[in-house]
Design a protein around this motif. Sequence first.
Motif, PDB file in Angstrom:
ATOM      1  N   CYS A   1      -4.142  -3.436 -14.097  1.00  0.00           N
ATOM      2  CA  CYS A   1      -4.543  -4.256 -15.251  1.00  0.00           C
ATOM      3  C   CYS A   1      -3.339  -4.848 -15.957  1.00  0.00           C
ATOM      4  O   CYS A   1      -3.484  -5.770 -16.756  1.00  0.00           O
TER       5      CYS A   1
ATOM      6  N   ARG B   1      -5.307   6.095 -14.474  1.00  0.00           N
ATOM      7  CA  ARG B   1      -4.583   4.863 -14.150  1.00  0.00           C
ATOM      8  C   ARG B   1      -3.775   4.325 -15.326  1.00  0.00           C
ATOM      9  O   ARG B   1      -3.107   3.311 -15.205  1.00  0.00           O
TER      10      ARG B   1
ATOM     11  N   THR C   1      -5.532  -8.967 -25.784  1.00  0.00           N
ATOM     12  CA  THR C   1      -4.580  -9.778 -25.026  1.00  0.00           C
ATOM     13  C   THR C   1      -4.287  -9.135 -23.672  1.00  0.00           C
ATOM     14  O   THR C   1      -4.477  -7.936 -23.502  1.00  0.00           O
ATOM     15  N   GLY C   2      -3.808  -9.948 -22.751  1.00  0.00           N
ATOM     16  CA  GLY C   2      -3.414  -9.420 -21.445  1.00  0.00           C
ATOM     17  C   GLY C   2      -3.499 -10.492 -20.386  1.00  0.00           C
ATOM     18  O   GLY C   2      -3.778 -11.653 -20.679  1.00  0.00           O
TER      19      GLY C   2
ATOM     20  N   PRO D   1     -11.310  -1.110 -29.618  1.00  0.00           N
ATOM     21  CA  PRO D   1     -11.799  -0.468 -28.393  1.00  0.00           C
ATOM     22  C   PRO D   1     -10.670   0.143 -27.574  1.00  0.00           C
ATOM     23  O   PRO D   1     -10.377  -0.312 -26.470  1.00  0.00           O
TER      24      PRO D   1
ATOM     25  N   ASP E   1      -2.386   0.747 -14.329  1.00  0.00           N
ATOM     26  CA  ASP E   1      -2.247   0.230 -12.975  1.00  0.00           C
ATOM     27  C   ASP E   1      -3.231  -0.906 -12.766  1.00  0.00           C
ATOM     28  O   ASP E   1      -4.389  -0.810 -13.172  1.00  0.00           O
TER      29      ASP E   1
ATOM     30  N   GLU F   1      -5.981  -7.387 -11.167  1.00  0.00           N
ATOM     31  CA  GLU F   1      -6.508  -7.308 -12.532  1.00  0.00           C
ATOM     32  C   GLU F   1      -8.021  -7.532 -12.525  1.00  0.00           C
ATOM     33  O   GLU F   1      -8.783  -6.791 -13.160  1.00  0.00           O
TER      34      GLU F   1
ATOM     35  N   SER G   1     -12.399   3.465 -25.505  1.00  0.00           N
ATOM     36  CA  SER G   1     -13.397   2.949 -24.555  1.00  0.00           C
ATOM     37  C   SER G   1     -12.718   2.182 -23.424  1.00  0.00           C
ATOM     38  O   SER G   1     -13.155   2.234 -22.279  1.00  0.00           O
ATOM     39  N   THR G   2     -11.621   1.477 -23.744  1.00  0.00           N
ATOM     40  CA  THR G   2     -10.895   0.766 -22.693  1.00  0.00           C
ATOM     41  C   THR G   2     -10.210   1.755 -21.746  1.00  0.00           C
ATOM     42  O   THR G   2     -10.232   1.569 -20.523  1.00  0.00           O
TER      43      THR G   2
ATOM     44  N   ALA H   1      -9.401  -8.307 -16.531  1.00  0.00           N
ATOM     45  CA  ALA H   1      -9.381  -6.916 -16.998  1.00  0.00           C
ATOM     46  C   ALA H   1      -9.439  -6.788 -18.516  1.00  0.00           C
ATOM     47  O   ALA H   1      -9.541  -5.682 -19.042  1.00  0.00           O
TER      48      ALA H   1
ATOM     49  N   ASP I   1     -12.884   3.050 -19.551  1.00  0.00           N
ATOM     50  CA  ASP I   1     -13.314   2.065 -18.553  1.00  0.00           C
ATOM     51  C   ASP I   1     -12.284   1.892 -17.443  1.00  0.00           C
ATOM     52  O   ASP I   1     -12.634   1.792 -16.269  1.00  0.00           O
ATOM     53  N   VAL I   2     -11.012   1.822 -17.828  1.00  0.00           N
ATOM     54  CA  VAL I   2      -9.951   1.639 -16.828  1.00  0.00           C
ATOM     55  C   VAL I   2      -9.803   2.904 -15.980  1.00  0.00           C
ATOM     56  O   VAL I   2      -9.491   2.836 -14.796  1.00  0.00           O
TER      57      VAL I   2
ATOM     58  N   LEU J   1      -2.612  -4.345 -21.574  1.00  0.00           N
ATOM     59  CA  LEU J   1      -3.709  -4.848 -22.396  1.00  0.00           C
ATOM     60  C   LEU J   1      -3.364  -4.595 -23.858  1.00  0.00           C
ATOM     61  O   LEU J   1      -2.993  -3.481 -24.230  1.00  0.00           O
TER      62      LEU J   1
ATOM     63  N   ARG K   1     -23.762   4.384 -26.965  1.00  0.00           N
ATOM     64  CA  ARG K   1     -23.410   4.776 -25.595  1.00  0.00           C
ATOM     65  C   ARG K   1     -24.139   6.069 -25.205  1.00  0.00           C
ATOM     66  O   ARG K   1     -24.516   6.257 -24.053  1.00  0.00           O
TER      67      ARG K   1
ATOM     68  N   THR L   1     -14.531  -1.454 -12.841  1.00  0.00           N
ATOM     69  CA  THR L   1     -15.020  -0.889 -14.106  1.00  0.00           C
ATOM     70  C   THR L   1     -16.520  -1.109 -14.225  1.00  0.00           C
ATOM     71  O   THR L   1     -17.268  -0.208 -14.631  1.00  0.00           O
TER      72      THR L   1
END
Lengths: 316, 316
Positions: free
Chosen positions: A288, A150, B294-295, A138, A286, B302, A141-142, B136, A145-146, A291, A313, B309
């Motif tokens: 987050c 950013r 991960t994160g 993903p 930013d 966060e 898509s991440t 996040a 979403d973020v 990731l 989607r 989102t």
Amino acid sequence: MRLCVLGAGAVGSAVVELAAEHGHVVTAFADSESAVVDADGIDADAVLAKKQEDGVVGEADPEAVFDADYDVLVEATPTTLGDAEPGFSHVERALADDRDVVLANKGPVAERYADVRALEAESEGTVRFGATVGGALPILSTIEDVGPSRVSAVYGVLNGTANFVLSRMAAEGLDYEHVLAEAQDLGVAEADPTFDVDGTDTALKGVIVANVLSEGETEFTLDDADVEGIQELSGSMLDLAQEDGQTIRLIVEVADGAVRVGPRLVPGHGAVAPSGTENAVQIEADYCGRLGITGQGAGGPETASAVLTDVERLAD
Amino acid sequence: MRLCVLGAGAVGSAVVELAAEHGHVVTAFADSESAVVDADGIDADAVLAKKQEDGVVGEADPEAVFDADYDVLVEATPTTLGDAEPGFSHVERALADDRDVVLANKGPVAERYADVRALEAESEGTVRFGATVGGALPILSTIEDVGPSRVSAVYGVLNGTANFVLSRMAAEGLDYEHVLAEAQDLGVAEADPTFDVDGTDTALKGVIVANVLSEGETEFTLDDADVEGIQELSGSMLDLAQEDGQTIRLIVEVADGAVRVGPRLVPGHGAVAPSGTENAVQIEADYCGRLGITGQGAGGPETASAVLTDVERLAD
């Protein structure tokens, strides 16, 4: 949704195979030479068996699919460079008919992103392409979403073949040519692995990410990427890296409006040193932080799964 | 979207601070004792400064927020067990008024998932709770995209405090009590770290995942989880693990209709052995294989980012 699937390679075939389970119907399916169209849904098993036996998916002309009843065009023909044809024209025709498009083919969004977005703006249809970067991972898509604005950097490993070769070279102390032959024997590398090992495939994915991050301000194509492959690496260079707790991976870095691909020294057990054919990407955003996303970034079912997520989607 | 934010801790405050940048307006904001309401949008800087100085966000009664004009209720009050109050009632009131709800508070979806879904079914509003599992980290969104029915297992580290303690114990050979005191000095562990180290926080997240995976067939609460904490671990146990290239992490495993939490031996540099306060989760899904994410799984900005989102997905 009613799907028109173009391309009968590993990804297109897997989409046809898995569509019903995801609640969708394939009403048209074409390879480069033939097509099958059925408004009630094609018989996936029969068609895939025919493709295996006869080398074609049906008796109709490939052109016939564009007259079929469908909601979403799934473009899974091979990625081509430059004008991204014939994939680009397929996208163009679907959007002209106000259909949605889901891409597995990287060409249109790597080489002609602005053109695709311009056609989309004039259409009722929407283009999604989550499968083009890391298959089922993903990643796009991440970023979506973020919020692309950013995200400050995306980097990591996006080609499983090159990563397999480097992992094996490091583990066995063997040279590039040796390991590549082994990878070809195992089916991990294609007969012509050029785009995997020279960095082109990785760069195309980086370019797509750069296009998404730039949100239309700057268009990126393969020509804008700084690309170096892994063909010149020797086993002894990997040995040297290991003495220091490091290893070498083919890393793409998208940051500060640039796409760079090349072999890089990275921590041996770090976030962007996956083993085998895995991909591993870090997204810095930013608020987050960093990731990380890992997994099999290629493969028919994996990529088909990503295609069907995009279809879902669109259905929402 | 117009947001009504309940809870003025790290997450609620960060949502108020970041909302404007994401294109949203906070029209109401409450802590447990006071509220501020402004149909044109509250002055975030002034309100957060007031909270710091006076300990309250405004002069209005907390009840006033429910009469405010808002589209989305952001529930960021502390997680409570059992009846999940007062968070649950906040969700109930917003849904009764056909508003959407975004949860940072784990209580309602961990302890009363079926009730929340039943209220949602009778409302025009939708409940989202991506921030409750891993902040996040795109864990719930990935499960949603892949399709819960195709996910066979979710496991890994979902509590940064416990992970920090175990990482430090392994790195320094120190005992639990010693490292916990250090973590408290650093602000990584709270004054009362019980829920982090006894596995409760991790289990709540596992229960939420289990509820999502079961798609309403079985309801899970904390009582259904098998939970063991890290308080009894000694530094020598970690030393022993390390001799073997392994380490110990507080692992949650959601699979086969069960939620299990406890210290587990895992490969020292493996996918679920993050260092410091990081989280690391693996999602096993049909066709996709194993996806790793991960994160930083906690923290005000966060988690607020994850809340926003969800707000964005509601706006779409």
